[in-house]
Design a protein around this motif. Sequence first.
Motif, PDB file in Angstrom:
ATOM      1  N   VAL A   4       0.830  -1.208   0.000  1.00 15.08           N
ATOM      2  CA  VAL A   4       0.000   0.000   0.000  1.00 15.08           C
ATOM      3  C   VAL A   4       0.865   1.258   0.000  1.00 15.08           C
ATOM      4  CG1 VAL A   4      -1.960  -1.152   1.091  1.00 15.08           C
ATOM      5  CG2 VAL A   4      -0.262  -0.013   2.528  1.00 15.08           C
ATOM      6  N   SER A   5       2.079   1.165   0.551  1.00 16.33           N
ATOM      7  CA  SER A   5       2.957   2.329   0.540  1.00 16.33           C
ATOM      8  C   SER A   5       3.401   2.667  -0.878  1.00 16.33           C
ATOM      9  CB  SER A   5       4.181   2.085   1.426  1.00 16.33           C
ATOM     10  OG  SER A   5       3.804   1.894   2.780  1.00 16.33           O
ATOM     11  N   SER A   6       3.683   1.646  -1.674  1.00 18.39           N
ATOM     12  CA  SER A   6       4.053   1.897  -3.064  1.00 18.39           C
ATOM     13  C   SER A   6       2.892   2.521  -3.824  1.00 18.39           C
ATOM     14  CB  SER A   6       4.512   0.602  -3.740  1.00 18.39           C
ATOM     15  OG  SER A   6       3.470  -0.359  -3.779  1.00 18.39           O
ATOM     16  N   PHE A   7       1.670   2.132  -3.484  1.00 19.06           N
ATOM     17  CA  PHE A   7       0.504   2.747  -4.110  1.00 19.06           C
ATOM     18  C   PHE A   7       0.377   4.206  -3.695  1.00 19.06           C
ATOM     19  CE2 PHE A   7      -4.028   3.875  -3.411  1.00 19.06           C
ATOM     20  CZ  PHE A   7      -4.349   4.103  -4.743  1.00 19.06           C
ATOM     21  N   ALA A   8       0.637   4.498  -2.425  1.00 20.39           N
ATOM     22  CA  ALA A   8       0.517   5.877  -1.944  1.00 20.39           C
ATOM     23  C   ALA A   8       1.482   6.800  -2.675  1.00 20.39           C
ATOM     24  CB  ALA A   8       0.776   5.926  -0.437  1.00 20.39           C
ATOM     25  N   ILE A   9       2.706   6.320  -2.927  1.00 23.10           N
ATOM     26  CA  ILE A   9       3.679   7.131  -3.666  1.00 23.10           C
ATOM     27  C   ILE A   9       3.176   7.424  -5.077  1.00 23.10           C
ATOM     28  CG2 ILE A   9       6.012   7.145  -4.628  1.00 23.10           C
ATOM     29  CD1 ILE A   9       6.851   5.427  -2.204  1.00 23.10           C
ATOM     30  N   THR A  10       2.649   6.392  -5.723  1.00 26.86           N
ATOM     31  CA  THR A  10       2.126   6.575  -7.081  1.00 26.86           C
ATOM     32  C   THR A  10       0.920   7.503  -7.082  1.00 26.86           C
ATOM     33  OG1 THR A  10       2.808   4.285  -7.507  1.00 26.86           O
ATOM     34  CG2 THR A  10       1.447   5.351  -9.178  1.00 26.86           C
ATOM     35  N   LEU A  11       0.053   7.353  -6.099  1.00 22.57           N
ATOM     36  CA  LEU A  11      -1.130   8.216  -6.013  1.00 22.57           C
ATOM     37  C   LEU A  11      -0.723   9.661  -5.789  1.00 22.57           C
ATOM     38  CD1 LEU A  11      -4.251   8.276  -5.968  1.00 22.57           C
ATOM     39  CD2 LEU A  11      -4.138   7.945  -3.497  1.00 22.57           C
ATOM     40  N   PHE A  12       0.294   9.870  -4.984  1.00 25.98           N
ATOM     41  CA  PHE A  12       0.805  11.227  -4.766  1.00 25.98           C
ATOM     42  C   PHE A  12       1.312  11.832  -6.078  1.00 25.98           C
ATOM     43  CE2 PHE A  12       4.511  13.960  -3.963  1.00 25.98           C
ATOM     44  CZ  PHE A  12       3.896  14.982  -3.243  1.00 25.98           C
ATOM     45  N   MET A  13       2.064  11.072  -6.840  1.00 29.31           N
ATOM     46  CA  MET A  13       2.552  11.543  -8.137  1.00 29.31           C
ATOM     47  C   MET A  13       1.394  11.838  -9.081  1.00 29.31           C
ATOM     48  SD  MET A  13       5.655   8.805  -8.644  1.00 29.31           S
ATOM     49  CE  MET A  13       5.831   9.255 -10.377  1.00 29.31           C
ATOM     50  N   PHE A  14       0.393  10.995  -8.998  1.00 31.63           N
ATOM     51  CA  PHE A  14      -0.767  11.105  -9.888  1.00 31.63           C
ATOM     52  C   PHE A  14      -1.556  12.373  -9.627  1.00 31.63           C
ATOM     53  CE2 PHE A  14      -4.445   8.573 -11.845  1.00 31.63           C
ATOM     54  CZ  PHE A  14      -3.841   8.552 -13.088  1.00 31.63           C
ATOM     55  N   ASN A  15      -1.526  12.867  -8.398  1.00 33.62           N
ATOM     56  CA  ASN A  15      -2.357  14.014  -8.016  1.00 33.62           C
ATOM     57  C   ASN A  15      -1.559  15.300  -7.822  1.00 33.62           C
ATOM     58  OD1 ASN A  15      -5.395  13.306  -7.374  1.00 33.62           O
ATOM     59  ND2 ASN A  15      -4.195  11.518  -6.763  1.00 33.62           N
ATOM     60  N   ARG A  16      -0.347  15.353  -8.358  1.00 35.65           N
ATOM     61  CA  ARG A  16       0.444  16.577  -8.221  1.00 35.65           C
ATOM     62  C   ARG A  16      -0.151  17.723  -9.033  1.00 35.65           C
ATOM     63  NH1 ARG A  16       6.418  14.990  -9.665  1.00 35.65           N
ATOM     64  NH2 ARG A  16       5.258  13.842 -11.247  1.00 35.65           N
ATOM     65  N   GLY A  17      -0.765  17.414 -10.159  1.00 36.25           N
ATOM     66  CA  GLY A  17      -1.349  18.459 -10.997  1.00 36.25           C
ATOM     67  C   GLY A  17      -2.823  18.189 -11.253  1.00 36.25           C
ATOM     68  N   ILE A  18      -3.389  18.962 -12.137  1.00 36.15           N
ATOM     69  CA  ILE A  18      -4.790  18.769 -12.511  1.00 36.15           C
ATOM     70  C   ILE A  18      -4.893  17.593 -13.480  1.00 36.15           C
ATOM     71  CG2 ILE A  18      -6.776  19.810 -13.654  1.00 36.15           C
ATOM     72  CD1 ILE A  18      -5.724  22.539 -12.781  1.00 36.15           C
ATOM     73  N   ARG A  19      -5.804  16.693 -13.235  1.00 24.78           N
ATOM     74  CA  ARG A  19      -6.012  15.580 -14.146  1.00 24.78           C
ATOM     75  C   ARG A  19      -7.495  15.329 -14.352  1.00 24.78           C
ATOM     76  NH1 ARG A  19      -7.159  10.566 -11.665  1.00 24.78           N
ATOM     77  NH2 ARG A  19      -7.030  10.593  -9.375  1.00 24.78           N
ATOM     78  N   LEU A  20      -7.820  14.826 -15.526  1.00 21.61           N
ATOM     79  CA  LEU A  20      -9.199  14.484 -15.842  1.00 21.61           C
ATOM     80  C   LEU A  20      -9.486  13.067 -15.372  1.00 21.61           C
ATOM     81  CD1 LEU A  20      -9.363  15.918 -19.487  1.00 21.61           C
ATOM     82  CD2 LEU A  20     -10.130  17.012 -17.368  1.00 21.61           C
ATOM     83  N   THR A  21     -10.729  12.812 -14.993  1.00 20.80           N
ATOM     84  CA  THR A  21     -11.100  11.486 -14.503  1.00 20.80           C
ATOM     85  C   THR A  21     -12.421  11.036 -15.112  1.00 20.80           C
ATOM     86  OG1 THR A  21     -12.228  12.442 -12.589  1.00 20.80           O
ATOM     87  CG2 THR A  21      -9.934  11.801 -12.286  1.00 20.80           C
ATOM     88  N   HIS A  22     -12.615   9.713 -15.091  1.00 20.46           N
ATOM     89  CA  HIS A  22     -13.881   9.118 -15.497  1.00 20.46           C
ATOM     90  C   HIS A  22     -14.761   8.898 -14.265  1.00 20.46           C
ATOM     91  CE1 HIS A  22     -12.354   8.277 -19.523  1.00 20.46           C
ATOM     92  NE2 HIS A  22     -11.318   7.627 -19.004  1.00 20.46           N
ATOM     93  N   LEU A  23     -16.067   8.899 -14.475  1.00 22.48           N
ATOM     94  CA  LEU A  23     -17.010   8.583 -13.398  1.00 22.48           C
ATOM     95  C   LEU A  23     -17.492   7.131 -13.459  1.00 22.48           C
ATOM     96  CD1 LEU A  23     -19.137  11.869 -13.276  1.00 22.48           C
ATOM     97  CD2 LEU A  23     -17.232  11.172 -11.792  1.00 22.48           C
ATOM     98  N   SER A  24     -16.984   6.385 -14.438  1.00 26.49           N
ATOM     99  CA  SER A  24     -17.276   4.953 -14.556  1.00 26.49           C
ATOM    100  C   SER A  24     -16.181   4.337 -15.405  1.00 26.49           C
ATOM    101  CB  SER A  24     -18.650   4.713 -15.188  1.00 26.49           C
ATOM    102  OG  SER A  24     -18.694   5.240 -16.505  1.00 26.49           O
ATOM    103  N   LEU A  25     -16.163   3.026 -15.527  1.00 28.63           N
ATOM    104  CA  LEU A  25     -15.174   2.372 -16.369  1.00 28.63           C
ATOM    105  C   LEU A  25     -15.264   2.920 -17.792  1.00 28.63           C
ATOM    106  CD1 LEU A  25     -15.270  -1.405 -15.376  1.00 28.63           C
ATOM    107  CD2 LEU A  25     -13.365   0.169 -15.078  1.00 28.63           C
ATOM    108  N   PRO A  26     -14.152   3.355 -18.372  1.00 25.90           N
ATOM    109  CA  PRO A  26     -14.200   3.930 -19.711  1.00 25.90           C
ATOM    110  C   PRO A  26     -14.479   2.906 -20.804  1.00 25.90           C
ATOM    111  CG  PRO A  26     -11.937   3.785 -18.948  1.00 25.90           C
ATOM    112  CD  PRO A  26     -12.806   3.427 -17.780  1.00 25.90           C
ATOM    113  N   GLN A  27     -14.105   1.651 -20.561  1.00 23.77           N
ATOM    114  CA  GLN A  27     -14.381   0.573 -21.501  1.00 23.77           C
ATOM    115  C   GLN A  27     -14.802  -0.648 -20.706  1.00 23.77           C
ATOM    116  OE1 GLN A  27     -11.291  -0.117 -24.453  1.00 23.77           O
ATOM    117  NE2 GLN A  27     -10.607   2.022 -24.338  1.00 23.77           N
ATOM    118  N   THR A  28     -15.621  -1.486 -21.306  1.00 20.62           N
ATOM    119  CA  THR A  28     -16.156  -2.636 -20.556  1.00 20.62           C
ATOM    120  C   THR A  28     -16.083  -3.914 -21.380  1.00 20.62           C
ATOM    121  OG1 THR A  28     -18.404  -2.058 -21.287  1.00 20.62           O
ATOM    122  CG2 THR A  28     -17.690  -1.234 -19.139  1.00 20.62           C
ATOM    123  N   GLY A  29     -15.019  -4.073 -22.150  1.00 18.61           N
ATOM    124  CA  GLY A  29     -14.837  -5.300 -22.917  1.00 18.61           C
ATOM    125  C   GLY A  29     -14.305  -6.434 -22.064  1.00 18.61           C
TER     126      GLY A  29
END
Length: 329
Positions: A146-171
């Motif tokens: 979980v610590s490795s995930f926290a580091i990645t999540l921190f990097m992911f949220n350093r700037g503004i990013r767009l997100t989906h409100l549901s799975l973008p694809q469902t194949g």
Amino acid sequence: MNTLALRSILLIHLLTAGVVWLIWLGLNGGLDAFALVMNNWQVALTMVFGSFIAGATSEGGGAIAFPVFTKLLQIAPMDAKVFSLAIQSVGMTAASVVIIAMGVRVDWRVIRWAGLGGVPGILLGAGWLAPDLSPPVLKMSFTFLVSSFAITLFMFNRGIRLTHLSLPQTGQNEQWIIALAGFIGGVMSGLVGNGIDIITFSVMVLLFHMSEKVATPTSVILMAFNSMVGFLFHLGFTDAFTPQVQSWWLAAIPVVVIGAPLGAIVCSRLDRHAIARFLIFLIAIELVTSLWLIPLSRDVLWVSLSVGGGFALLYLMMYREKRYRPEES
């Protein structure tokens, strides 16, 4: 959410908790029920915080109960794990009722596919792998994961990013990815009492670029289901639900049916950045306390670093995957 809607949700919360309390009082005999809580006050106090976090984040109540029980209260890891599954099956189910009643957006396809993958995962982890792995290895491996995930999540949220409100694809590929995440998370839940929520959450957020506002309540409902499967397995096929674990469980029930739904309500009022920061903060506490309290033998350190490094690489690959990134309009 306006004031009238919030009052309605709080009423549903209190009614749900009231029904559970009445059943709890009936099973434990009035004053004897409160004596049970007082005799196990450390457990009840732990779950005041654990249940709130279970409802508000993608870390189940076991993320608090397991380290506190094993590190501070010196409770056997197997007892801590079984208690975590048992109490989450109550508290997180109550939180799920409130989430659904509030109309909070969740992705039911993720719940369905990850839930199906999680069933064989938790049975494998609890029934086969757990007896052969040492508790320090299990706990530190999960901490580094979980610590490795926290580091990645921190990097992911350093700037503004767009997100989906549901799975973008469902194949079929997406279904298999989610089911595999559920299976791996289920194995971890079978080993330490939680895991399917944080692992599935990481796939939703890092790979599929879903908003934490959606991924969090989705993971809460998923963990509630996975906890019930694990609890029923131990109840029916092992002797791990001992009278002592049962007394802890009964002492914590009136607390978690208040705390977990309350956590879900608070989470629904936060933006996704606040949710991410809160989760990173909790994981940081998890890492610090684990390094402080768990003896770091060579085997524990080697396995933990290997698990953490492996998942860090996996999270980095998901982070860099561009297939599911939202396009700017």
